[in-house]
Design an enzyme around this catalytic site. Structure first.
Site: not given
Length: 369
Positions: A306, A341
């Site tokens: 991210k 994840r």
């Protein structure tokens, strides 16, 4: 009733209960123990009181609180060490007493990291899923709609056409499969094709029929925090105090879905790193992850590749964020998070196995705990 809200935040983490002669609690039935708790009160987004309390003196500290705060604090204290029983998913079992790695399989043309790789090739998507399983992933999360900022909404028919072939191809692989969607029709089609878990970034709020699908199917569900449950889940995002705001939102959402008929033991929570949150917000949430065990549910954490990693590392592009992704996953595992994840399964699995070896040594080797 006191206007301030109280939170019980673990602040003294330990590798083993032996380190503090058993005066600890085991966070979320993970391999992380805690010997100190911060008893904090917030009002209007501001901290108004804090007390650091050893675990074995927590009952004494409650006596100094107003009755409503003491009751809330006691509930959180019990939740912190709640045992999460394994989930039986067909012939497969998902355990929460050790960290599990969830591999990301996007069958989209526009996901921020790997969009376009498997959009029109279910066989290639299945091969990628098999590779993640071979590398040690316990779960595969299959998504057919990008949730990056400003991504267009995908028609449910197109989303079904993307995810169902990949799910069918992997259904007999021995994997636990989740479908990353916020649409009821996609959930139904994915579950019918062999998916076991619904992972919804809108916490079953985007589609008015989604909650009913989960209730009727009896499947586990991941409820993620996002500031908006509309087309753009990143919209909004103004917080009084991001940690307590997200905690309160998830607490209320868990209560709502349980009241609607979802079994509490099948609810997993996700603080939604990167969704409508600034770099400072994300860092605050990651540092406060141990608090989220006080919700009494297993925790899923997703920060793989991210943009916050780029922001902290000279604007590293998406394909150069492996080190940061593993660092964040291991920080979460060190906070007792049960599922991480990730895109980079082999590297994360290796790091988690080394971490597990350290924990096993702390538990079993005299002098190392």
């Amino acid at each position: 009733m006191n206007a301030a809200r109280v939170y019980v935040r673990p602040v003294g983490l330990a590798e083993s209960p032996q380190t503090f002669d058993g005066a600890t609690i085991r966070l979320g039935h993970s391999l992380v123990w805690c010997h100190l708790l911060a008893l904090e009160s917030y009002e209007g987004g501001s901290l108004v009181a804090r007390q650091i309390v050893p675990v074995d003196r927590f009952a004494e500290a409650l006596n100094a609180l107003p009755a409503d705060q003491a009751e809330r604090a006691q509930t959180q204290f019990v939740n912190l060490s709640r045992m999460h029983a394994p989930l039986q998913l067909g012939v497969r079992v998902l355990r929460f007493d050790q960290p599990q790695v969830m591999g990301i399989l996007n069958v989209t043309p526009d996901s921020f990291s790997d969009g376009g790789r498997f959009t029109d090739d279910p066989a290639q998507a299945a091969d990628a899923g098999f590779a993640m399983l071979t590398a040690g992933a316990s779960l595969i999360d299959i998504g057919g709609e990008s949730t990056r900022p400003e991504a267009p909404v995908v028609w449910e028919g197109d989303e079904i056409a993307r995810v169902v072939p990949a799910i069918r191809a992997l259904a007999h692989s021995g994997a636990i499969l989740s479908v990353d969607t916020r649409k009821a029709a996609v959930m139904e089609a994915a579950l019918a094709a062999g998916a076991h878990i619904v992972n919804d970034v809108s916490a079953l709020l985007y589609d008015t029929q989604a909650l009913d699908v989960v209730v009727r199917s009896g499947c586990p569900v991941v409820l993620m925090h996002a500031p908006s449950q509309g087309a753009n889940p990143h919209a909004g995002g103004g917080y009084g105090h991001v940690v307590t705001d997200v905690f309160d939102w998830l607490e209320a959402r868990v209560a709502a879905v349980v009241a609607a008929g979802v079994a509490r033991e099948k609810v997993i929570v996700d603080p939604g790193i990167g969704f409508g949150k600034s770099l400072a917000d994300n860092l605050a949430l990651i540092n406060a992850l141990p608090l989220f065990h006080a919700l009494g549910q297993p925790i899923l954490f997703g920060a793989s590749r991210k943009r916050m990693i780029g922001a902290l590392s000279n604007e590293a592009p998406v394909d150069a964020r492996l080190g940061g992704s593993v660092a964040l996953a291991m920080s979460a595992i060190g906070s007792g998070v049960q599922i991480v994840r990730v895109h980079d399964v082999p590297e994360t699995v290796q790091a988690a196995r080394v971490w597990r070896g350290l924990r096993d040594a702390a538990l079993t080797v005299p002098g190392l705990g």
